[in-house]
Enzyme design. Structure first.
Site, PDB file in Angstrom:
ATOM      1  N   SER A 162     -85.820 -26.369  48.517  1.00  0.00           N
ATOM      2  CA  SER A 162     -84.962 -27.474  48.144  1.00  0.00           C
ATOM      3  C   SER A 162     -84.968 -28.497  49.266  1.00  0.00           C
ATOM      4  O   SER A 162     -84.850 -28.130  50.444  1.00  0.00           O
ATOM      5  CB  SER A 162     -83.535 -26.986  47.884  1.00  0.00           C
ATOM      6  OG  SER A 162     -82.686 -28.060  47.533  1.00  0.00           O
TER       7      SER A 162
ATOM      8  N   HIS B 238     -82.304 -38.411  53.337  1.00  0.00           N
ATOM      9  CA  HIS B 238     -81.523 -39.636  53.467  1.00  0.00           C
ATOM     10  C   HIS B 238     -82.135 -40.441  54.612  1.00  0.00           C
ATOM     11  O   HIS B 238     -82.318 -39.926  55.722  1.00  0.00           O
ATOM     12  CB  HIS B 238     -80.060 -39.319  53.760  1.00  0.00           C
ATOM     13  CG  HIS B 238     -79.383 -38.548  52.674  1.00  0.00           C
ATOM     14  ND1 HIS B 238     -79.081 -39.101  51.448  1.00  0.00           N
ATOM     15  CD2 HIS B 238     -78.976 -37.249  52.605  1.00  0.00           C
ATOM     16  CE1 HIS B 238     -78.485 -38.197  50.686  1.00  0.00           C
ATOM     17  NE2 HIS B 238     -78.423 -37.066  51.359  1.00  0.00           N
TER      18      HIS B 238
ATOM     19  N   HIS C 237     -85.044 -36.390  46.328  1.00  0.00           N
ATOM     20  CA  HIS C 237     -84.684 -34.981  46.170  1.00  0.00           C
ATOM     21  C   HIS C 237     -85.850 -34.257  45.503  1.00  0.00           C
ATOM     22  O   HIS C 237     -86.515 -34.804  44.625  1.00  0.00           O
ATOM     23  CB  HIS C 237     -83.426 -34.848  45.302  1.00  0.00           C
ATOM     24  CG  HIS C 237     -83.281 -33.519  44.633  1.00  0.00           C
ATOM     25  ND1 HIS C 237     -83.599 -33.314  43.301  1.00  0.00           N
ATOM     26  CD2 HIS C 237     -82.871 -32.320  45.108  1.00  0.00           C
ATOM     27  CE1 HIS C 237     -83.372 -32.045  42.986  1.00  0.00           C
ATOM     28  NE2 HIS C 237     -82.934 -31.422  44.061  1.00  0.00           N
TER      29      HIS C 237
ATOM     30  N   ASN D  11     -87.021 -29.979  44.382  1.00  0.00           N
ATOM     31  CA  ASN D  11     -86.920 -28.525  44.509  1.00  0.00           C
ATOM     32  C   ASN D  11     -87.811 -27.852  43.476  1.00  0.00           C
ATOM     33  O   ASN D  11     -88.102 -28.421  42.412  1.00  0.00           O
ATOM     34  CB  ASN D  11     -85.467 -28.046  44.368  1.00  0.00           C
ATOM     35  CG  ASN D  11     -84.973 -28.054  42.942  1.00  0.00           C
ATOM     36  OD1 ASN D  11     -85.144 -27.089  42.208  1.00  0.00           O
ATOM     37  ND2 ASN D  11     -84.356 -29.152  42.540  1.00  0.00           N
ATOM     38  N   THR D  12     -88.274 -26.677  43.823  1.00  0.00           N
ATOM     39  CA  THR D  12     -88.943 -25.794  42.864  1.00  0.00           C
ATOM     40  C   THR D  12     -88.437 -24.385  43.140  1.00  0.00           C
ATOM     41  O   THR D  12     -88.138 -24.027  44.275  1.00  0.00           O
ATOM     42  CB  THR D  12     -90.480 -25.829  42.977  1.00  0.00           C
ATOM     43  OG1 THR D  12     -90.867 -25.467  44.312  1.00  0.00           O
ATOM     44  CG2 THR D  12     -91.028 -27.203  42.655  1.00  0.00           C
ATOM     45  N   ARG D  13     -88.357 -23.570  42.099  1.00  0.00           N
ATOM     46  CA  ARG D  13     -87.755 -22.250  42.258  1.00  0.00           C
ATOM     47  C   ARG D  13     -88.234 -21.291  41.172  1.00  0.00           C
ATOM     48  O   ARG D  13     -88.691 -21.716  40.104  1.00  0.00           O
ATOM     49  CB  ARG D  13     -86.232 -22.344  42.202  1.00  0.00           C
ATOM     50  CG  ARG D  13     -85.731 -22.934  40.888  1.00  0.00           C
ATOM     51  CD  ARG D  13     -84.256 -23.279  40.932  1.00  0.00           C
ATOM     52  NE  ARG D  13     -83.830 -23.940  39.702  1.00  0.00           N
ATOM     53  CZ  ARG D  13     -83.916 -25.253  39.486  1.00  0.00           C
ATOM     54  NH1 ARG D  13     -84.423 -26.037  40.425  1.00  0.00           N
ATOM     55  NH2 ARG D  13     -83.515 -25.780  38.343  1.00  0.00           N
TER      56      ARG D  13
ATOM     57  N   HIS E  85     -93.322 -42.403  39.475  1.00  0.00           N
ATOM     58  CA  HIS E  85     -93.452 -41.772  38.168  1.00  0.00           C
ATOM     59  C   HIS E  85     -94.917 -41.545  37.793  1.00  0.00           C
ATOM     60  O   HIS E  85     -95.245 -40.541  37.144  1.00  0.00           O
ATOM     61  CB  HIS E  85     -92.761 -42.626  37.103  1.00  0.00           C
ATOM     62  CG  HIS E  85     -91.276 -42.437  37.049  1.00  0.00           C
ATOM     63  ND1 HIS E  85     -90.682 -41.467  36.286  1.00  0.00           N
ATOM     64  CD2 HIS E  85     -90.263 -43.085  37.683  1.00  0.00           C
ATOM     65  CE1 HIS E  85     -89.373 -41.527  36.427  1.00  0.00           C
ATOM     66  NE2 HIS E  85     -89.089 -42.509  37.280  1.00  0.00           N
TER      67      HIS E  85
ATOM     68  N   HIS F 200     -68.930 -39.761  34.914  1.00  0.00           N
ATOM     69  CA  HIS F 200     -67.701 -40.483  35.254  1.00  0.00           C
ATOM     70  C   HIS F 200     -67.988 -41.878  35.810  1.00  0.00           C
ATOM     71  O   HIS F 200     -67.067 -42.697  35.903  1.00  0.00           O
ATOM     72  CB  HIS F 200     -66.842 -39.672  36.226  1.00  0.00           C
ATOM     73  CG  HIS F 200     -67.442 -39.494  37.588  1.00  0.00           C
ATOM     74  ND1 HIS F 200     -68.271 -38.455  37.903  1.00  0.00           N
ATOM     75  CD2 HIS F 200     -67.317 -40.234  38.725  1.00  0.00           C
ATOM     76  CE1 HIS F 200     -68.640 -38.542  39.174  1.00  0.00           C
ATOM     77  NE2 HIS F 200     -68.076 -39.615  39.698  1.00  0.00           N
TER      78      HIS F 200
ATOM     79  N   GLY G  54     -72.607 -16.775  47.074  1.00  0.00           N
ATOM     80  CA  GLY G  54     -72.427 -16.383  48.458  1.00  0.00           C
ATOM     81  C   GLY G  54     -73.502 -16.822  49.421  1.00  0.00           C
ATOM     82  O   GLY G  54     -73.574 -16.298  50.545  1.00  0.00           O
TER      83      GLY G  54
END
Length: 296
Positions: free
Chosen positions: A118, A122, A132, A134-136, A166, A196, A279
């Site tokens: 991840s 900035h 940003h 990430n791969t998982r 892109h 929001h 955790g």
């Protein structure tokens, strides 16, 4: 699904670690290359690396990883690159979340294993877009899948940067089927929307989760290409913008946009919620937060 994924777990976690090493080396090279222009008079930034551990309820080994953070560099104001492999038993809230996503059998056998990389960057220069990636891979005794993606988060938008980012994502997705990129782009547009605020977090990218076609090797190859696309898509944008001058108005716009980014990550981001609920090291989970932000 039997627990016969040992070799696949090893291969996946080794790939995420190798990608982490490649990215860390590339970013320290970016710092070294900033020899003229904004902030070039300060020392080149370097990553501080620390081990992270997942806290299990019974105190047993539950895995961990590496957290690599650079602060106050010439180009990067704050960037974190985390890699981990964690395992254990999911708690009641995480079990319920998995069940809601259609994962069967969690109440009977709530074991899990997860590994991934991840990254959130900035930037010092408001003209250089934050990013940003990430791969998982996630495994339970009942199902396994991949997830990830990358998205661009500029505070000052440049149409050519968005188009180029892109285009590289599309080229890597197209190797695995022409239908994939449109699907993952739309998925990112939906996922990275801030309800929001009534707007997107950035200018999009690609996103996927619960990815399993029944062919693990093909799914792993696709996930690797998503990881490979990151540097190819983003580094040219850094090179294009890192020498541009900025003033107070540009920095103010950057800080306000970072506030939007922080709101999304704390309220909606699935990875943040999962990491805190299971955790994992809180500093590693919240590494994505910007060093400074502003609300108006």
């Amino acid at each position: 699904m039997s627990d016969d994924f040992g070799d696949r777990k090893t291969r996946a976690s080794a790939w995420f670690r190798a990608l982490r090493d490649e990215i860390v080396t590339a970013f320290e090279g970016v710092e070294d290359a900033q020899v003229e222009g904004p902030l070039s008079d300060r020392p080149a930034g370097r990553f501080e690396v620390s081990e992270t551990r997942r806290a299990s309820e019974d105190g047993s080994d539950a895995g961990g990883g590496l957290m690599s953070v650079m602060r106050g560099g010439r180009v990067f104001e704050k960037i974190g690159v985390n890699v981990s492999a964690v395992y254990g038993t999911l708690g009641a809230r995480a079990q319920a979340a998995m069940a809601a996503r259609g994962v069967p059998g969690m109440a009977e056998d709530p074991r899990f294993w997860a590994s991934g990389i991840s990254l959130v960057a900035h930037m010092q220069n408001p003209h250089v877009p934050a990013v940003h990636m990430n791969t998982r891979m996630f495994w339970t005794p009942h199902a396994s899948w991949f997830g990830g993606g990358s998205d661009l988060n500029p505070c000052i938008e440049y149409d050519e940067d968005t188009a180029d980012f892109h285009a590289v994502q599309k080229a890597h997705c197209d190797r695995h089927g022409m239908e994939i990129y449109p699907k993952l782009k739309a998925w990112a547009d939906e996922y990275f929307f801030v309800p929001h605020r009534g707007r997107a977090r950035g200018v999009g990218g690609i996103f996927f989760d619960d990815w399993t076609t029944g062919d693990w090797e093909a799914d792993f190859a696709f996930t690797q290409d998503v990881g490979r696309a990151f540097l190819a898509a983003w580094l040219p944008l850094v090179e294009r913008r890192r020498g541009m001058e900025w003033g107070e108005a540009e920095k103010d716009a950057q800080l306000v946009h970072r506030g939007l980014y922080a709101e999304y990550n704390l309220v909606y981001d699935r990875g943040t919620k999962f990491g805190l609920e299971t955790g994992h090291d809180a500093n590693a989970v919240l590494m994505s937060l910007p060093p400074m932000a502003k609300w108006v």
